[in-house]
Design a protein around this motif. Structure first.
Motif, mmCIF file in Angstrom:
data_model
loop_
_atom_site.group_PDB
_atom_site.id
_atom_site.type_symbol
_atom_site.label_atom_id
_atom_site.label_comp_id
_atom_site.label_asym_id
_atom_site.label_seq_id
_atom_site.Cartn_x
_atom_site.Cartn_y
_atom_site.Cartn_z
ATOM 1 N N ALA A 60 0.899 -1.339 -0.046
ATOM 2 C CA ALA A 60 -0.037 -0.142 -0.087
ATOM 3 C C ALA A 60 0.779 1.242 0.023
ATOM 4 O O ALA A 60 0.322 2.608 -0.091
ATOM 5 N N SER A 61 2.054 1.315 -0.161
ATOM 6 C CA SER A 61 3.067 2.345 0.166
ATOM 7 C C SER A 61 4.348 2.062 -0.485
ATOM 8 O O SER A 61 4.969 0.872 -0.686
ATOM 9 N N ALA A 62 5.242 3.057 -0.917
ATOM 10 C CA ALA A 62 6.385 2.806 -1.634
ATOM 11 C C ALA A 62 7.344 2.223 -0.637
ATOM 12 O O ALA A 62 7.967 0.997 -0.910
ATOM 13 N N ALA A 63 7.231 2.497 0.767
ATOM 14 C CA ALA A 63 8.189 1.789 1.605
ATOM 15 C C ALA A 63 7.790 0.243 1.899
ATOM 16 O O ALA A 63 8.790 -0.435 1.971
ATOM 17 N N GLU A 64 6.442 0.137 1.894
ATOM 18 C CA GLU A 64 5.982 -1.287 2.050
ATOM 19 C C GLU A 64 6.584 -2.035 0.704
ATOM 20 O O GLU A 64 6.998 -3.283 1.073
ATOM 21 N N ALA A 65 6.402 -1.703 -0.393
ATOM 22 C CA ALA A 65 6.833 -2.222 -1.359
ATOM 23 C C ALA A 65 8.373 -2.318 -1.417
ATOM 24 O O ALA A 65 8.775 -3.508 -1.927
ATOM 25 N N ALA A 66 9.470 -1.541 -1.063
ATOM 26 C CA ALA A 66 10.621 -1.908 -0.787
ATOM 27 C C ALA A 66 11.076 -2.840 -0.043
ATOM 28 O O ALA A 66 11.957 -3.789 -0.249
ATOM 29 N N THR A 67 10.147 -3.111 0.975
ATOM 30 C CA THR A 67 10.551 -4.356 1.827
ATOM 31 C C THR A 67 10.112 -5.470 1.154
ATOM 32 O O THR A 67 10.845 -6.273 1.293
ATOM 33 N N VAL A 68 8.780 -5.647 0.630
ATOM 34 C CA VAL A 68 8.557 -6.738 -0.251
ATOM 35 C C VAL A 68 9.764 -7.066 -1.118
ATOM 36 O O VAL A 68 9.977 -8.351 -1.450
ATOM 37 N N LEU A 69 9.950 -6.052 -1.960
ATOM 38 C CA LEU A 69 11.164 -6.533 -3.131
ATOM 39 C C LEU A 69 12.187 -6.831 -2.467
ATOM 40 O O LEU A 69 12.977 -7.594 -3.185
ATOM 41 N N THR A 70 12.837 -6.439 -1.217
ATOM 42 C CA THR A 70 14.165 -7.161 -0.877
ATOM 43 C C THR A 70 13.989 -8.463 -0.468
ATOM 44 O O THR A 70 14.847 -9.294 -0.329
ATOM 45 N N VAL A 94 10.975 3.880 -8.154
ATOM 46 C CA VAL A 94 11.581 3.147 -9.374
ATOM 47 C C VAL A 94 13.312 3.390 -9.175
ATOM 48 O O VAL A 94 13.904 2.513 -9.540
ATOM 49 N N GLY A 95 13.555 4.358 -8.797
ATOM 50 C CA GLY A 95 14.855 4.728 -8.329
ATOM 51 C C GLY A 95 15.448 3.668 -7.327
ATOM 52 O O GLY A 95 16.504 3.083 -7.562
ATOM 53 N N THR A 96 14.951 3.523 -6.415
ATOM 54 C CA THR A 96 15.189 2.543 -5.219
ATOM 55 C C THR A 96 15.237 1.226 -6.014
ATOM 56 O O THR A 96 16.308 0.315 -5.686
ATOM 57 N N ILE A 97 14.402 0.740 -6.925
ATOM 58 C CA ILE A 97 14.616 -0.625 -7.335
ATOM 59 C C ILE A 97 15.669 -0.711 -8.400
ATOM 60 O O ILE A 97 16.551 -1.672 -8.215
ATOM 61 N N ARG A 98 15.989 0.179 -9.388
ATOM 62 C CA ARG A 98 17.066 0.385 -10.294
ATOM 63 C C ARG A 98 18.268 0.572 -9.529
ATOM 64 O O ARG A 98 19.380 -0.220 -9.987
ATOM 65 N N GLU A 99 18.240 1.325 -8.635
ATOM 66 C CA GLU A 99 19.744 1.973 -8.163
ATOM 67 C C GLU A 99 20.053 1.431 -6.781
ATOM 68 O O GLU A 99 21.229 0.762 -6.831
ATOM 69 N N THR A 100 19.264 1.269 -5.984
ATOM 70 C CA THR A 100 19.762 0.759 -4.606
ATOM 71 C C THR A 100 19.735 -0.536 -4.774
ATOM 72 O O THR A 100 20.544 -1.404 -4.418
ATOM 73 N N LEU A 101 18.536 -1.342 -5.058
ATOM 74 C CA LEU A 101 18.460 -2.761 -5.079
ATOM 75 C C LEU A 101 19.161 -3.180 -6.457
ATOM 76 O O LEU A 101 19.730 -4.622 -6.390
ATOM 77 N N GLY A 102 19.501 -2.533 -7.509
ATOM 78 C CA GLY A 102 20.344 -2.872 -8.536
ATOM 79 C C GLY A 102 19.492 -3.862 -9.474
ATOM 80 O O GLY A 102 20.287 -4.642 -10.370
ATOM 81 N N ASN A 103 18.196 -3.731 -9.410
ATOM 82 C CA ASN A 103 17.409 -4.579 -10.265
ATOM 83 C C ASN A 103 17.212 -4.146 -11.444
ATOM 84 O O ASN A 103 16.185 -3.220 -11.476
ATOM 85 N N MET A 104 17.916 -4.357 -12.638
ATOM 86 C CA MET A 104 17.489 -3.940 -14.005
ATOM 87 C C MET A 104 16.403 -4.751 -14.726
ATOM 88 O O MET A 104 16.211 -4.430 -15.874
ATOM 89 N N ALA A 105 16.285 -5.906 -14.341
ATOM 90 C CA ALA A 105 15.437 -7.166 -15.061
ATOM 91 C C ALA A 105 14.003 -6.909 -14.692
ATOM 92 O O ALA A 105 13.384 -7.168 -15.646
ATOM 93 N N ILE A 106 13.729 -6.315 -13.507
ATOM 94 C CA ILE A 106 12.283 -6.406 -13.017
ATOM 95 C C ILE A 106 11.370 -5.352 -13.898
ATOM 96 O O ILE A 106 11.931 -4.511 -14.360
#
Length: 123
Positions: A60-70, A94-106
């Protein structure tokens, strides 16, 4: 050199579809609208793509999504609302996914019901 000689196309099989035929496609929906989340959950229930079921996770939020993604590295697609906590929360994710998590494939699909607000935030 003729145009047809410029490129050579090889037959390509998508090996990712064949590797895990018993696995599911994991989709993460990030949206602060509970009615949208419920509708999406209902719509995807029982759906199969290339012989694989879809497993839907929600946040329900970007912060919650970041946790799920990790915690869930095999997410194939993120359906991402741009405007949540603020006008650019989704874009920052999007920046967190691409830059912080380094996930370019998702795959990331940006969604918004307020396109003017998103445009003003990142114009």
């Amino acid at each position: 050199m003729e145009k047809r000689d410029v490129f050579e196309f090889a037959d390509h099989k998508d090996e990712t579809l064949e590797q895990k035929t018993d696995a599911c496609w994991t989709v993460l929906s990030v949206d602060d609208d509970p009615a949208y989340q419920a509708s999406l959950t209902y719509s995807l229930k029982g759906l199969n793509l290339h012989g694989r079921p879809i497993s839907l996770l929600t946040a329900a939020s970007a912060a919650e999504a970041a946790t799920v993604l990790t915690q869930t590295p095999d997410i194939a697609v993120v359906l991402l609302d741009v405007v949540m906590e603020d006008d650019t929360a989704g874009l920052r994710l999007v920046g967190t996914i691409r830059e912080t998590l380094g996930n370019m494939a998702i795959r990331i699909v940006l969604l918004t019901g307020q396109p003017g607000a998103a445009q003003q935030g990142h114009g």
